[in-house]
Design a protein around this motif. Structure first.
Motif, PDB file in Angstrom:
ATOM      1  N   LEU A 145       1.067  -1.580   0.255  1.00  0.00           N
ATOM      2  CA  LEU A 145       0.238   0.345   0.034  1.00  0.00           C
ATOM      3  C   LEU A 145       1.204   1.281  -0.184  1.00  0.00           C
ATOM      4  N   SER A 146       1.584   1.368   0.541  1.00  0.00           N
ATOM      5  CA  SER A 146       3.097   2.443   0.875  1.00  0.00           C
ATOM      6  C   SER A 146       4.226   2.098   0.816  1.00  0.00           C
ATOM      7  N   ALA A 147       4.817   2.785   0.085  1.00  0.00           N
ATOM      8  CA  ALA A 147       6.582   2.465   0.087  1.00  0.00           C
ATOM      9  C   ALA A 147       7.227   2.093   1.119  1.00  0.00           C
ATOM     10  N   TYR A 148       8.462   1.584   1.234  1.00  0.00           N
ATOM     11  CA  TYR A 148       9.483   2.011   2.754  1.00  0.00           C
ATOM     12  C   TYR A 148      10.788   1.745   2.222  1.00  0.00           C
ATOM     13  N   ASN A 260      -3.780   5.597   5.693  1.00  0.00           N
ATOM     14  CA  ASN A 260      -4.242   7.207   6.311  1.00  0.00           C
ATOM     15  C   ASN A 260      -2.915   8.038   6.399  1.00  0.00           C
ATOM     16  N   GLU A 261      -2.312   7.570   5.917  1.00  0.00           N
ATOM     17  CA  GLU A 261      -1.043   8.866   5.737  1.00  0.00           C
ATOM     18  C   GLU A 261      -0.716   8.667   4.245  1.00  0.00           C
ATOM     19  N   LYS A 262      -0.619   7.685   3.951  1.00  0.00           N
ATOM     20  CA  LYS A 262      -0.391   7.886   2.457  1.00  0.00           C
ATOM     21  C   LYS A 262      -1.477   8.867   1.659  1.00  0.00           C
ATOM     22  N   THR A 263      -3.047   8.721   1.936  1.00  0.00           N
ATOM     23  CA  THR A 263      -3.794   9.607   1.491  1.00  0.00           C
ATOM     24  C   THR A 263      -3.951  10.579   1.524  1.00  0.00           C
ATOM     25  N   ALA A 264      -3.725  10.668   3.351  1.00  0.00           N
ATOM     26  CA  ALA A 264      -3.978  12.210   3.277  1.00  0.00           C
ATOM     27  C   ALA A 264      -2.157  13.103   2.149  1.00  0.00           C
ATOM     28  N   ASN A 265      -1.816  12.286   2.367  1.00  0.00           N
ATOM     29  CA  ASN A 265      -0.564  13.247   1.857  1.00  0.00           C
ATOM     30  C   ASN A 265      -0.358  13.007  -0.658  1.00  0.00           C
ATOM     31  N   LEU A 266      -0.846  12.597  -0.443  1.00  0.00           N
ATOM     32  CA  LEU A 266      -1.626  12.589  -1.580  1.00  0.00           C
ATOM     33  C   LEU A 266      -2.508  13.413  -2.032  1.00  0.00           C
ATOM     34  N   GLN A 267      -3.768  13.161  -1.314  1.00  0.00           N
ATOM     35  CA  GLN A 267      -5.054  14.807  -1.054  1.00  0.00           C
ATOM     36  C   GLN A 267      -3.622  15.907  -1.506  1.00  0.00           C
ATOM     37  N   GLN A 268      -3.099  16.034   0.135  1.00  0.00           N
ATOM     38  CA  GLN A 268      -1.899  17.281  -0.205  1.00  0.00           C
ATOM     39  C   GLN A 268      -1.162  17.682  -1.871  1.00  0.00           C
ATOM     40  N   ASP A 269      -0.603  16.441  -2.244  1.00  0.00           N
ATOM     41  CA  ASP A 269      -0.198  17.147  -3.613  1.00  0.00           C
ATOM     42  C   ASP A 269      -1.401  17.148  -4.838  1.00  0.00           C
ATOM     43  N   ASN A 270      -1.937  16.534  -4.637  1.00  0.00           N
ATOM     44  CA  ASN A 270      -3.493  17.003  -5.270  1.00  0.00           C
ATOM     45  C   ASN A 270      -3.997  18.855  -5.013  1.00  0.00           C
TER      46      ASN A 270
END
Length: 287
Positions: A145-148, A260-270
């Motif tokens: 879901l999210s890279a490390y 949740n962290e990834k989707t929040a960051n993606l929304q900010q980028d959008n």
């Protein structure tokens, strides 16, 4: 979420000798279901550990061998008459910077985690299509879901599993078959042991602050992960017996937090790049 009280199910579980696979086998048997447990090693050893339960059939399977997968699926039908739940669990981790991994190491990880999953899925789906019922459950990872840092190659195999399962869910729905991808977080299994985790011999010093830190963390956290594999197995029972199973199931509070962290960051980028994102259409379709 609703859970069905239907008759017992027949499970086909890969990578069943330990970890998630073994716990799911135990939970399914305890629930009164029948289980085909596929292992790479000796079949008698696992059967003995589970007291030769009459509802258990253990078969040998290297998921990278498509002919073996077809043979094992046929054996399952010969023994129990059907396959209701496929759990594609077999896989292993590769801890490495993307640049550090050799071509052969990358190919091997994909061979097991992606192409092996496809081999077994292709072997089982004709049975489910004939039944017009079934449930394919693919095990991904929070790393799908999210890279490390340090998990780029392994994570990419799990990103592939996520995408494959989403497509399967669309393709199989009209046939009465469900597909779910399960993304566990960090669970206290053998995943970080040397028997399950491959670390590349090639180490590049420039990645010491990222991948190097992850190597140290993986050693320190082994057997201290927050997730309980027994509870995960019980979640699989609920999933397999649900009337309307989800396409995605995240397991573990750490997975949910990472998502949740990834989707929040993606929304900010959008939002920050909105004009660029929406400014690439032809003028005749732009609003």
């Amino acid at each position: 979420m609703t859970t069905s009280k239907a008759a017992s199910k027949v499970w086909f579980i890969t990578g069943a000798s330990r970890g998630f696979g073994l716990e799911i086998v135990k939970a399914a048997l305890a629930a009164g279901d029948k289980v085909v447990a596929a292992v790479r090693g000796e079949t008698e050893q696992l059967a003995g550990r589970l007291e030769n339960d009459p509802n258990l059939f253990v078969t040998r399977l290297d998921v990278t061998d498509e002919n073996q997968a077809k043979e094992a699926a046929g054996q399952a039908v010969d023994r129990f008459g059907r396959i209701d739940v496929l759990v594609n669990n077999a896989g292993y981790g590769l801890l490495s910077a993307v640049e550090e991994a050799t071509g052969e190491e990358v190919k091997r990880n994909f061979e097991v985690n992606v192409f092996g999953l496809l081999n077994v899925t292709r072997a089982v789906l004709p049975i489910m299509r004939e039944q017009r019922s079934g449930h394919v459950i693919n095990i991904s990872s929070v790393g799908g879901l999210s890279a490390y840092a340090g998990w780029g190659i392994y994570g990419s195999t799990k990103f592939a599993v996520e995408g494959l399962t989403e497509a399967l869910a669309l393709e199989l729905a009209p046939l009465g078959i469900y597909a779910t991808v399960v993304a566990p977080g960090f669970f206290r299994t053998e995943f970080l042991d040397t028997t399950s985790l491959t670390r590349t011999a090639n180490v590049i010093d420039d990645y010491a602050d990222t991948v190097g830190e992850m190597r140290s963390f993986a050693t320190q956290v082994n057997k201290k992960q927050p997730g309980d594999p027994v509870k995960l197995a019980h979640a699989f029972i609920r999933l397999a017996h649900a009337d309307r199973p989800p396409v995605h199931l995240l397991l573990g509070t750490d997975t949910l937090a990472r998502y949740n962290e990834k989707t929040a960051n993606l929304q900010q980028d959008n939002e920050a790049w909105y004009d660029v994102i929406t400014g690439t259409d032809h003028d005749d379709v732009a609003q």
